[in-house]
Structure formats: structure tokens, C-alpha cells
Design a protein around this motif. Structure first.
Motif, PDB file in Angstrom:
ATOM      1  N   GLU A   1      -2.303   3.748  -3.544  1.00 30.99           N
ATOM      2  CA  GLU A   1      -2.516   2.590  -4.398  1.00 30.99           C
ATOM      3  C   GLU A   1      -2.291   1.316  -3.589  1.00 30.99           C
ATOM      4  OE1 GLU A   1      -1.406   3.204  -8.926  1.00 30.99           O
ATOM      5  OE2 GLU A   1       0.242   3.870  -7.628  1.00 30.99           O
ATOM      6  N   THR A   2      -3.034   0.268  -3.937  1.00 32.52           N
ATOM      7  CA  THR A   2      -2.841  -1.034  -3.292  1.00 32.52           C
ATOM      8  C   THR A   2      -2.540  -2.074  -4.356  1.00 32.52           C
ATOM      9  OG1 THR A   2      -4.340  -0.469  -1.483  1.00 32.52           O
ATOM     10  CG2 THR A   2      -3.928  -2.808  -1.863  1.00 32.52           C
TER      11      THR A   2
ATOM     12  N   ARG B   1       0.868  -1.182   0.000  1.00 28.82           N
ATOM     13  CA  ARG B   1       0.000   0.000   0.000  1.00 28.82           C
ATOM     14  C   ARG B   1       0.908   1.237   0.000  1.00 28.82           C
ATOM     15  NH1 ARG B   1      -5.287  -0.612   3.705  1.00 28.82           N
ATOM     16  NH2 ARG B   1      -5.762   1.168   2.354  1.00 28.82           N
ATOM     17  N   THR B   2       0.735   2.072  -0.999  1.00 29.10           N
ATOM     18  CA  THR B   2       1.648   3.213  -1.167  1.00 29.10           C
ATOM     19  C   THR B   2       1.058   4.504  -0.602  1.00 29.10           C
ATOM     20  OG1 THR B   2       0.766   4.005  -3.262  1.00 29.10           O
ATOM     21  CG2 THR B   2       2.358   2.182  -3.352  1.00 29.10           C
TER      22      THR B   2
END
Lengths: 305, 305, 305, 305
Positions: free
Chosen positions: C46-47, C41-42
Motif C-alpha cells: 500500500e502507498t 509504502r508498506t
């Protein structure tokens, strides 16, 4: 910046009375415990100094970083760590206990057993003269020489290291000549540096092993990455964990009073302060670094401001 | 009696397949693991033998008993135990751990650290030739010589003992020349004896240090008392406690396969059986002694029949 | 990125046959050792997921990170480290040795002795329900519950932890109710999470303790800094040093097969892979992280490309 | 004889100022450190007393001898030593180190780990009342009772023993109920005896377990033989080896200040002197015994006069 360095020194000096110079060899005991100096060299090629940064002292255990990097470059990662681990030992720096209990490998290259093993990887291929040249180039200080008096004094009081070396031989870990390995190790400990030399070394390491001006590669980049990591986990003897929490900069200390600190991609810091705390680290220097870490936000996990 | 000895050998031989000859030096590994012999010499000057009692082998750690007694006679109790304890260590015979953890003294004169320390008390006053003469007289065996091959082999594989010796020097325990102390220690380990020699030594000790026939004092009586006590608590490596319970006779084993046993005021017993158990004691010999202890009621705390 | 994750899994899976699920409590032994999943997870929200990232498993030792942070926030740094150090122990995770030899303090909050001590700081002020809420918020996963079966199974097999807890009490380190502290510790170990939950926790930590979307502070920022540093030096049991060299990402593993990894200022990574290596770390997961570190240049001291 | 006892006391008293009463539980700290008494009971049924021989104190670790003998009689040698060794540990009496490092068995039945294990063999078959009756008969003292205050005080301060007991459970060594085993162990430590009771116990042991007047068998003779041997090698904590050399009488001390000594086939000796040396043995009592051993030629390996 200069003001911050002065403040740092002022704070560091307060702790000097609680520390003591190393006394296990007579030459080290002669140091002036009130000396304290800090030098910062940045990747922008600025140099900031405060206190006793031109004073020469012996590099002692900080040489383990240089020896490790040269061994990694010379023999490769797999060879270097075939008979040595990279784990913090949880023990005092000159302990034999761990080596014996686990009965296989030195815990890491920053303890004496590991550093003597590492020196053995270089014997007989890499001479002390080669190593001296590495030291001069990596520290950006062509004036480094070996302190003959300290070297003699160390060799006269090295029964414990000799015991470690023969134990390593008995376990098949040290395969080179024991006395030659011990001598190379001891010579490296006797290199005479300044806080400025250590700042230079720190700058080169923060720069991934390249000369900060010319960009010339001085040492293999993977060797630098490994060395910095091991400095972080094992560089401050059995105070490494707390130092990582409080300061958060990969560092290596020596009982001569030096500390090498590497602020990733930013700067090298060199310290000289021969009064040591009970872990064997410069007591003034440790507090200087803690102060600088906070003031300059140097902790590797410092929250964004 | 002869029948009992034969029975004892028969029982002891059953365990030989579970044992192994010492292999840490090549010369010891050449022994025939099936050899087993037991000799009893009584204060009534009777000798009973069964099995391989004329076979020569190296005395190894059993020499620690002789060295201790000579050191006690030569330097006195207080000097010998000024820098050495008399406690069982709970560790394997060649461990460095205890020495390092407690950071002061060898645990007792039956471990290598202690025996090297003891040898150091004799250097340079007492020569190896003097010691050889002591050995011959105490064992009632004038044919004892040093096995040159074993001695060379030991010196070529003594890195661990050398490590111990330098560690002792670093702690200020071994004050004599390290290499000379190590050599005297190793020479003593290389004396070539028979089960009969050990029975002779046992007989002299059971007789308080006097020659069993002539009554001549061969060694100081207090030295004998101390040696027998330490054999009881520390003589069978880290199997000493269980051996005391099962056999109850002060004994000392060597990795050459010998066992010296002293039945107070009654007899000396010598054993040869080079197949060792995991503690480093003759496996056949230990069972021979356990059998004899029961059959002949030799346990020091045996209930009255 | 998805491709890289798939490659990482493929490499990680090759090592699964060499590993074993934890077996010291029956419930853990029931895990499917072939499971392997990784979730990133960023900070850009985003995942990325590959493999078994929705599978629930117990958090085990990874909960020590949460407990430590809450204790730091609740009691402050000085109180938490008054009777506990922050040094790697050099020993296996459930060892009593170090605690006893040094006879004063647990080595760090990531070993059982330290984590039980930390739990004791929270008893009775902070309830398990409070802790569960912390876990849900920090992991960005409101579905976390305690696995009742694992909890019961752990309590039925916690003699060693109970021994540690009473030893801590005997040394005056654990001052809260022993059984309550042990229960809180064990409940925390029994929280049921997914690789995704751990990625969430990693993301929050990489973000200095703030919610990655709302910016809400979920936990004190200094607590996060301390926790990340200790994860780096002590997070992977007695493989922490080598993991730091090879992977260079602050991480914490649990014997349930989870790994939490925090890439400073960039992302959180969560792993599930219950087959463990001999150090007690997910064997597939360790290799997944080593691969990702190289491919994505995540090592904290990675040279500039 | 009476004169010799008086002289012995006089010598013993000189050392009292260097010792301290046990202080780990409040009740023990209340003892009068100047008390010192010695009682000898011979196989000729003579009793000699000097000093404080009627004073009641708690038996503490001396009870381990009784518990061991009853366990040997009740379960047999093989069962008792299936999960316990009979080796001196080389460590302090309440150390956990050895148990953990070797990770298998308690070193011997005279250390707390071993004695709790031994108590576990008796639970639930043998009640405390049974044990109390054994104690009364073996000590030839029908007035022995449990000191309720000391027992409560011990139970309130038994965290370390509880830690040991749960560690034993976690290793599968202690299979009985942990709390019940711990309670039986602690009750036995709280038995209230006199120097005279201990002399009685010593006399029975010197007589192979038979009543000295009636000849009635009070305890199995092999149990007595084993107990005496283990007293010799392990009875005086980590001072057992030196005590064997200097005194040469199988003895067992307790932190309550008692010493039980057994002169084979001759007499029992009981001592009370609550000032302890740094090993945990009665400091006055140790010197009393050393004096008596020399004056009365009681050393097991004393040279013939």
C-alpha cells in the motif's frame, strides 16, 4: 542452546590474551583476566549459563544505565536532558575535550561527564540506599552489595572524575553538591554483580521494565525505551558504532569486565570477562556477543532467514 | 615625556567603551571601567605618571610572572619545566582543551594550568607570606597586601581552576596538595597593586633582577631572562603574537586590568585599565602601549631611526 | 492512516518558519521552504501520501546509503572498512577536525570524508551510469535522473569537499583518482528524487534488499543490514543520537530536504521538506517522523501497547 | 670566533644520531644527515664559516619569511593580516585542526595554511621570477636557483597542502587561483640555498632590510620588523617558545635542514643540518645556536655581563 554458549565461550577465550584488565585503580587490576562467563535469561524464564557466571565483579559503567533510568523516572525526560545531550561523542570515555570545546553540555549520559551530571540530579533526594534497592530489583539479584574495597580505591584515584565534576559545576551543569554527586556516582560504579545479575537486568529491560514473572512494573517504560536507545548508540564507548554493526544488540559495558545486552522482547544477556580491548570493552565478551548474535539471529536488523 | 603619556591616555580612553570589566567574579565586576593610568619608571630613576596610577586593583595573572621567577630560583629550570612546556597554546587562557588533547603537560606557565602547576612547586616550602614579600620587593612597593574580598570571591568561583588542578593531579603533574596549591595560586592573584607597582616590577626586570638604585639582586638573573621571554611569547593570552608584532615589548596582562611591560635595559611600564578586550587584555592599556612603543621607539625590533 | 499523515504534516508545518533551506550552493537555496510531503509504502504494497510527494529534489547525502551498499556488495565489508570506521563522529557533517586529530580514518561512511572514500572504492570499476541504475531500482523509481544544474552548481562550490578528498589522498585513504572520486560523489548527490522514491528505497531496505513484489534481490542483504545500522547511529548528522531516542527509526537525511526512513519489516517512509534545522535535517520532516513514530508505534524499542 | 664555531659544530654533531632527515618527499630523504655547517656574517662585513656551509639544499619553510616580507611590501600590513592572524598555533606545522576549529583564519604566516594564503596575495601580480630575484638579493647570493627535482617531487606529494589550499578557498581566505598559489608556494620552498645564503639573509634582516655594504634598501623596513617578530614567536614550528627561551634569537627553520637566525643589529647566522628533531627543526643546528647564544651572549634578554 547450552552448546552454542559453550562454543561462544571457546571463541571468546581465544581473544583474552590480546586484552588487559583495567589498571587505573589497583583493585581492578587484581581481577583474573582469564575469567569469562555468559548468562542468558529469556522471557520464557529459562536461564542458560556457561563459564564464570557466579563470579562477583564491580558493575562500573553499566551502573550508568540504572542511574539514567532512575533519573528519568525521578525528574522526567526534559529535566534530565536540559543540560545534557544524547549524542555519541566520538571520543574516549573519560575525555574532557568534547565538554570543553562545545562548552555547553555533556555529550550523553554514558560518558563520565554525563553520568556524574545524572547522579547530580538524584542528590540529595535519592539516597545510595534507594539506588542499591533499585539495582537489586532491576537485576533480579537481592545479593548485590557495594564492594567497599573497590569504592575506597576508586575514591583514592578519582582526580580525573573530580576534575570533570568541577568543570561541570563551573559551567552551571552540575548544580548539586560536587563531592556528594561524585560519591554517589562512584558508589554506583562499585556495586558488586555477576553475569547472572546483568542477564537479569537485561531481561527486565527487554520486557519494557516489568518483572518477567510477576509483571510488576519495576521502572518507568519510557525510561527503559530511552535507556535502550542510548545503549545502542553510546553504550560501548567509542566502539559503539562498530558494535552496533557487528552485534546489533543494545549493550553497555563496564571496565570491570561486565557487559549488559538486551535483546528486544526476547532475552537479557550478561557477560563477565575482565580482559578489555583498547576501547575499554571486555574483549572475550565482545566476541561472545558477536558469535551469539550470528548464531541466534539476534541483530536488530538481521535479515529474515 | 609627560605630554606623550597624556596623549597615550587620550588615545587609550577612546577604546574603553568597546571593552568590559571582567565579570566572572562579582568583585572584579565592580571596577570602574573608565579608569586608565600609565606609569613609567626608568633606569635613570625617573618616574612619569598619567591618569589613575595610584588606584589599587588585583594583580591577577601578572602574579604568574612572580610565581614563575620564584619557582625558577627555588627549584631550578629543569625541575620547573620537567612537567610543563614553554609554548604558546593558541587557546584562550582558561582552556582545558590543550591539556587534554596532548595529554601530557601544561603548555606554559602563563596559562592557568601552568601557573597552578608552578604554585604546586612552591607548596609547602614557600609560604604565601614569603611570596608576598617577594612581590613587595620586586614591585618596589612595600604596601602590597592581599585583597581579602577578591580572594574570597575568587575562591567561591574557582570551580574551573579546581577542575584544572584535579586534572593536573590525575596526570601526575601536580604532586603537591591540590587545595593548597589552588589556594596559593588564588592568593597570589589577589594581591593588590597599582600601575606604579607594576612599573616598579618592570623596572626591576628590565634591570635583570637587581634593585635599580642599590644594585641588590632581588631575584635570580636567569629567572628574569626566562620570564621576559615567556612574557613575550605567551604574556597577552591568545593575543600575544599580535601584541608582539604591534608593540614588541615583553608584557603580561591580568583580568584585573593591569599590564606589566618591560623595556629591556631601559624602563618598566605599568598600566591600569580594567575595561578588557575580547582576549582578556586591558583595551585602553593595549592601545596606550602601542602608542608609546611607536612614539618612544620601544619595539624590540624597531628599525634604527 | 491518511488522517494520521495529514495530522503529521500539520504538525510538521508549524516548525517550517524556524528552518532555512540550505544555502551553500545557489541551486539549493532556490527551493520553496514551505514544501512538505510524506509518503509511506508498506510491505503489503500500500502507498499513502500527503503533501508534496511528487516534487523532485536532489537526494544529497541520502545517496551515501546507496553508495555504501553498492560498495559493500562490490568490494566486501572488510575492504570498505579497512580505511574507514563506523563510529558516529560527534561533529558537524562537513568537519575536517576528526579526520585530522585522529590522523587515520574517516569516522563513518555517512560523513563527507567517508562517503568520498566510499565513492573512491567504486572508481573506476563502477560507472555513474551503473550507480544511476542502482538508484532507480532500489528506489522503485525509473524516472530518477541527475539534476544537471545542481551538479554544476555543486562542482562550482566544492572546495571544501575537494580539500577533504586531497586530505584523504595525503593519508593514503583515497587511492583512486581524486577528481573522479569527487565527481562520482557529487553526481550521486545530484540525483533527482521524490518523497515517493525515498519511500520506495525505505521499503526495499525494510524488506532486506528484495523487491517487495517480485522478491527479486536488488542488493546484498548483509549490505542492507550494515546500512540500516549505520543510518541509525550516524544518519541524521550530529543529531543522530537524539533522533534515535525520539523517533527510533533508522533514517538518513540530505540537505536537499529529503529523509529516508526504514521501519524494519514493516514499511519505508520518504519525506520532503527543504527547510532545515540547525543540524542540517528537514525540520518539518523530523517532526513528521517523531509524530508518526508515536502514533504508529514505530520506535524500534517502543514498549508493547 | 672561529674556535667558537668549531666548538659549536662539535656539540651540534653529537645530536645528529638522534635526528632524521625529512622523508615525506623522496628527494629530501636523500640528504646526508651528517652534514652540519654554520656561517656568521656580521654587520662589520666579516664572514665566519665552519662545516658544510657551501652545500646547497632547499630552503623549504624559510622561504615563508621572504614571501611574507614581499607580501607586506606589496599589499601592506592590513591586507596581509585581514584574513590571517599572527598567533602561534600550538600545533604541528602542517596541521589542519586549528584552521577548522576556529573556522576563520590561518593562525600565522609561518604555518603552511598561512604561507599558502600569503602566496595567494602575490598571485598573479608577482611572478616566481620576481620572487627569485628577491631571494637572490635578500640572501646576498645571486646563484640561488630553483631545484627542479625537489620541486617536481614536492608537487607529486602535495596532497596535504592542496587540501589546505582548497580548504582556504572554501572559507573565502584564498581568493587567487588555488593551483597557481600552491605552485608559487611550492616553487619558493624549492629554492636552493647554502648556510652562507641564510647568513646573508639574516644579516640583511639584522640591518633592517638594507644592504649591509651599500646601504641600499632591499625590502621595506616595517616588513622586516614584522617578519623578525613573527620568526621569534612562530619560526621554529611548535618548538618556537622553548627555542625563544633557550636561544632567544628570531629564527626560522625549514625541513630541508636550514635555519635562518637574526641577531638584532649585530649579525646573521645561517645553518645547514638536515637531521631534524621531532619538531621538524635541524637537531644539530638547534644545539649549535643554543651554544652560540650562550657563548656570544646573543639572547635578546641576556643579562649584562
Amino acid at each position: 542452546m547450552q552448546k552454542i554458549l559453550e562454543n561462544a565461550l571457546e571463541i571468546g577465550r581465544k581473544y583474552i590474551p590480546e586484552g588487559e584488565c583495567a589498571s587505573y585503580i589497583p583493585e581492578l587490576a587484581k581481577a583474573d583476566k582469564n575469567h569469562l562467563g555468559v548468562c542468558i535469561r529469556t522471557r520464557g524464564m529459562e536461564t542458560f549459563s556457561a563459564g564464570d557466571t557466579k563470579e562477583r565483579f564491580t558493575i562500573q559503567s553499566i551502573s550508568k544505565v540504572i542511574t539514567l533510568m532512575v533519573a528519568l523516572q525521578h525528574c522526567g525526560f526534559n529535566k534530565v536532558f536540559e543540560k545534557m545531550n544524547m549524542e555519541p561523542s566520538g571520543d574516549a570515555f573519560n575525555s574532557l575535550v568534547k565538554l570543553d570545546l562545545t562548552s555547553d553540555k555533556p555529550f550523553n549520559p554514558m560518558i563520565n561527564a554525563g553520568a556524574i551530571t545524572t547522579a547530580g540530579y538524584l542528590v540529595p533526594d535519592v539516597s545510595f540506599e534507594d539506588m542499591l534497592n533499585y539495582a537489586r530489583r532491576l537485576c533480579l539479584d537481592k545479593d548485590i552489595v557495594m564492594d567497599e574495597k573497590v569504592f575506597r580505591s576508586e575514591m583514592d584515584h578519582c582526580a580525573r572524575n573530580r576534575a570533570i565534576a568541577y568543570l561541570l559545576q563551573s559551567k552551571g551543569i552540575l548544580e548539586s553538591d560536587v563531592e556528594k554527586s561524585l560519591e554517589l556516582y562512584t558508589r554506583m560504579c562499585s556495586l558488586s554483580v555477576t553475569a547472572e545479575s546483568l542477564a537479569g537486568l537485561g531481561l527486565v529491560l527487554s520486557n519494557g521494565g516489568r518483572h518477567p514473572e510477576t509483571g510488576e512494573r519495576l521502572i518507568d517504560k519510557y525510561a527503559v525505551q530511552v535507556a535502550k536507545t542510548i545503549m545502542l548508540t553510546c553504550g560501548m564507548y567509542d566502539g559503539s558504532g562498530e558494535f552496533a554493526v557487528r552485534v546489533g544488540i543494545p549493550s553497555k559495558s563496564g571496565v570491570g569486565g561486565g557487559i549488559l545486552a538486551v535483546v528486544e522482547k526476547r532475552m537479557g544477556i550478561g557477560i563477565y570477562g575482565p580482559a578489555l580491548n583498547e576501547k575499554g570493552n571486555s574483549i572475550g565478551g565482545s566476541h561472545v556477543l558477536e558469535y551469539l548474535s550470528k548464531e541466534l539471529n539476534l541483530h536488530m536488523f538481521a535479515a529474515e532467514q
